[in-house]
Design an enzyme around this catalytic site. Structure first.
Site, PDB file in Angstrom:
ATOM      1  N   GLN A   1      72.463  -1.445 -24.980  1.00  0.00           N
ATOM      2  CA  GLN A   1      72.023  -0.237 -25.807  1.00  0.00           C
ATOM      3  C   GLN A   1      72.994   0.123 -26.951  1.00  0.00           C
ATOM      4  O   GLN A   1      72.530   0.330 -28.019  1.00  0.00           O
ATOM      5  CB  GLN A   1      71.580   0.656 -24.841  1.00  0.00           C
TER       6      GLN A   1
ATOM      7  N   GLU B   1      76.260   4.229 -19.479  1.00  0.00           N
ATOM      8  CA  GLU B   1      75.706   5.554 -20.229  1.00  0.00           C
ATOM      9  C   GLU B   1      76.410   6.793 -19.173  1.00  0.00           C
ATOM     10  O   GLU B   1      76.984   7.466 -20.099  1.00  0.00           O
ATOM     11  CB  GLU B   1      74.129   5.693 -20.204  1.00  0.00           C
TER      12      GLU B   1
ATOM     13  N   ALA C   1      82.170   0.446 -18.536  1.00  0.00           N
ATOM     14  CA  ALA C   1      81.439   1.673 -19.091  1.00  0.00           C
ATOM     15  C   ALA C   1      80.175   1.542 -19.095  1.00  0.00           C
ATOM     16  O   ALA C   1      79.447   0.553 -19.731  1.00  0.00           O
ATOM     17  CB  ALA C   1      81.951   2.049 -20.332  1.00  0.00           C
TER      18      ALA C   1
ATOM     19  N   ASP D   1      75.461   6.071 -24.979  1.00  0.00           N
ATOM     20  CA  ASP D   1      75.074   4.613 -25.524  1.00  0.00           C
ATOM     21  C   ASP D   1      74.455   4.946 -26.833  1.00  0.00           C
ATOM     22  O   ASP D   1      75.182   4.554 -27.858  1.00  0.00           O
ATOM     23  CB  ASP D   1      73.921   3.969 -24.596  1.00  0.00           C
TER      24      ASP D   1
ATOM     25  N   ASN E   1      75.776 -20.691 -28.617  1.00  0.00           N
ATOM     26  CA  ASN E   1      76.739 -21.004 -27.348  1.00  0.00           C
ATOM     27  C   ASN E   1      78.111 -20.675 -28.133  1.00  0.00           C
ATOM     28  O   ASN E   1      78.637 -21.902 -28.455  1.00  0.00           O
ATOM     29  CB  ASN E   1      76.361 -22.299 -26.579  1.00  0.00           C
ATOM     30  N   THR E   2      78.764 -19.775 -28.086  1.00  0.00           N
ATOM     31  CA  THR E   2      79.895 -19.410 -28.778  1.00  0.00           C
ATOM     32  C   THR E   2      81.111 -20.054 -28.036  1.00  0.00           C
ATOM     33  O   THR E   2      82.160 -20.167 -28.482  1.00  0.00           O
ATOM     34  CB  THR E   2      80.318 -18.341 -29.073  1.00  0.00           C
TER      35      THR E   2
ATOM     36  N   ASN F   1      79.971  -5.294 -29.108  1.00  0.00           N
ATOM     37  CA  ASN F   1      80.263  -4.568 -27.979  1.00  0.00           C
ATOM     38  C   ASN F   1      80.598  -5.256 -26.435  1.00  0.00           C
ATOM     39  O   ASN F   1      80.022  -4.714 -25.279  1.00  0.00           O
ATOM     40  CB  ASN F   1      79.220  -3.371 -27.579  1.00  0.00           C
ATOM     41  N   PHE F   2      81.011  -6.364 -26.545  1.00  0.00           N
ATOM     42  CA  PHE F   2      81.462  -7.257 -25.208  1.00  0.00           C
ATOM     43  C   PHE F   2      82.664  -6.015 -24.741  1.00  0.00           C
ATOM     44  O   PHE F   2      83.292  -5.078 -25.104  1.00  0.00           O
ATOM     45  CB  PHE F   2      81.950  -8.410 -25.499  1.00  0.00           C
ATOM     46  N   GLY F   3      83.004  -6.668 -23.328  1.00  0.00           N
ATOM     47  CA  GLY F   3      84.249  -6.068 -22.743  1.00  0.00           C
ATOM     48  C   GLY F   3      85.207  -6.282 -23.655  1.00  0.00           C
ATOM     49  O   GLY F   3      85.436  -6.994 -24.434  1.00  0.00           O
TER      50      GLY F   3
ATOM     51  N   GLY G   1      76.192  30.292 -26.725  1.00  0.00           N
ATOM     52  CA  GLY G   1      76.761  30.451 -28.037  1.00  0.00           C
ATOM     53  C   GLY G   1      76.628  31.872 -28.330  1.00  0.00           C
ATOM     54  O   GLY G   1      76.651  32.702 -27.482  1.00  0.00           O
ATOM     55  N   GLY G   2      76.402  31.996 -29.818  1.00  0.00           N
ATOM     56  CA  GLY G   2      76.567  33.573 -30.286  1.00  0.00           C
ATOM     57  C   GLY G   2      75.129  34.417 -29.834  1.00  0.00           C
ATOM     58  O   GLY G   2      75.386  35.368 -29.542  1.00  0.00           O
ATOM     59  N   GLN G   3      74.189  33.380 -29.547  1.00  0.00           N
ATOM     60  CA  GLN G   3      72.769  34.099 -29.288  1.00  0.00           C
ATOM     61  C   GLN G   3      72.428  33.522 -28.024  1.00  0.00           C
ATOM     62  O   GLN G   3      72.228  32.318 -27.754  1.00  0.00           O
ATOM     63  CB  GLN G   3      71.733  33.912 -30.458  1.00  0.00           C
TER      64      GLN G   3
END
Length: 414
Positions: free
Chosen positions: A22, A143, A141, A172, A77-78, A100-102, A247-249
């Site tokens: 994700q 979410e 890691a 994510d 296939n790298t 976003n691999f390890g 918050g303020g309100q």
């Protein structure tokens, strides 16, 4: 949906998308919506989310389709020598590489940042990880792990209950949005320097950025209790405070009829709105009562204030409560269920809930682009089938022959 425009903001930008699940796909989908040519590089087995949480047998899951629109798919296939050669050529032809691999996975493929720079000095190399450098670097890691370690869970929930995860995917998809900001900044800087650069975003860091007001309040605690919170007791940490705005309100979700799980309206009481609120709830005398008339007088009894409002709101449907509050310019919003959102006509009219035709599953509903550019309207295109664009990319663009393509398949390279 709008007709596909002749040009878009990122037209001509080639993104090599080596992401999965994700956080990464959410970022590259945004780039695709902005007009980039996003080439999703998958292992021959495909992104794992193609088969996760399937609702229909044998077709790509909604998990995959809703995060991978406006992309092309190739398989590679790298781990094979030929695969590495092809990956080198893909890097050479790309403006942006996102992964976003390890930690260290791309380095172990033989593609360190230094090597990538040698191949293509202009490339923007974006990495999404769980954590920054330090004791957490090697942690896996997810979410909710990012929410836990970024400050969100400790401050979400009610005072007497456990920490809670938020339904919004801030770990994510929230990180994906941060990554897009970094990528666009790097592309802009490249216009003046001629060089690409490394963009690194950690999920923990992105969640923390979204939790900055809680760190604000952590420091305010040094000077005494947080009067805007409904809590009675304060220690040395920001407490969970239910639905309080903090918050303020002051704000709170008040119950409405008939009392279903989402029959609530969130109401914010500004100083100017207190008079109209007292009239609506049938207690006009509180508008001038010194015990209630000023924000300072109301702060110590926020719980009682919203109880009085709820005694009124709980007798009416939430849409009627909304109408009456809005008539007096009182900030409010109904709690919309996922069913209500997916059926909301205004969200459909704003192309935030769109229907897309998929070649195997048929029509499905997805979230449209929240980024609205006047000269770069978005046309949401269905997610690609696995390896759907192998021939298009490898033969027509990289110049391999049909025989080469067949050999790559036979040798398990694609």
């Amino acid at each position: 949906m709008t007709t596909a425009p002749a040009t878009q903001a990122l037209e001509g930008v080639r993104v090599l998308d080596m992401t999965h699940v994700q956080s990464g796909p959410s970022a590259t989908q945004l780039l695709g919506w902005l007009g980039a040519d996003v080439v999703k590089l998958e292992a021959p087995t495909g992104d794992i989310t193609r088969t996760q949480l399937r609702d229909l047998p044998g077709v790509d899951s909604l998990y995959f389709t809703m995060l991978n629109c406006n992309k092309r798919s190739i398989t590679l296939n790298t781990k094979t020598p030929r695969g590495k050669e092809i990956l080198t050529e893909l890097i050479r032809r790309s403006d942006v590489l996102v992964e976003n691999f390890g930690p260290g996975a791309v380095d172990r493929m033989g593609f360190t940042w230094e090597r990538i720079q040698e191949i293509n000095p202009r490339i923007v190399y974006a990495s999404i990880k769980g954590f920054g450098e330090g004791p957490y670097t090697g942690f896996k890691a997810y979410e909710v792990v990012a929410q836990a370690m970024g400050g969100s869970m400790a401050t979400t929930g009610f005072e007497d209950g456990p920490p809670l995860a938020t339904g919004a995917q801030i770990g994510d998809s929230g990180t994906g949005v941060h990554a897009v900001a970094g990528i666009l900044a790097a592309l802009y800087q490249r216009e003046s320097t001629g060089r690409g650069q490394r963009v690194q975003v950690a999920m923990q860091h992105a969640v923390l950025n979204l939790c900055r007001v809680k760190l604000r309040d952590q420091q305010r605690l040094e000077h005494g209790p947080l009067r805007e919170y409904p809590n009675d007791d304060f220690g040395d940490e920001v407490p969970r405070s239910g639905n309080a705005s903090g918050g303020g309100q002051p704000g709170w979700a008040v119950k409405c009829a008939p009392g279903g799980p989402n029959d609530y309206v969130y109401v914010i009481v500004q100083p100017v709105g207190w008079g109209p609120v007292t009239g609506l709830i049938g207690r006009p005398e509180l508008a001038t009562d010194p015990e209630w008339a000023t924000p300072e007088a109301r702060l110590p009894k926020l719980g009682k204030m919203f109880q009085l409002i709820e005694e009124w709101s709980s007798t009416l449907p939430k849409w009627e409560v909304l109408e009456r509050l809005n008539a007096h310019n009182i900030p409010c919003g109904p709690i919309l269920s996922t069913k209500e959102i997916i059926e909301d006509a205004s969200l459909a009219a704003n192309e935030m809930v769109v229907e897309v035709e998929h070649p195997e599953r048929g029509r499905f509903t997805t979230v449209g682009s929240p980024l609205k550019l006047s000269d770069s309207p978005v046309h949401v295109v269905t997610s690609p089938l696995l390896g759907e664009h192998n021939e298009e990319v490898y033969v027509r663009e990289l110049g391999l022959s049909e025989a080469d393509l067949r050999l790559l398949k036979t040798d398990g390279v694609i």
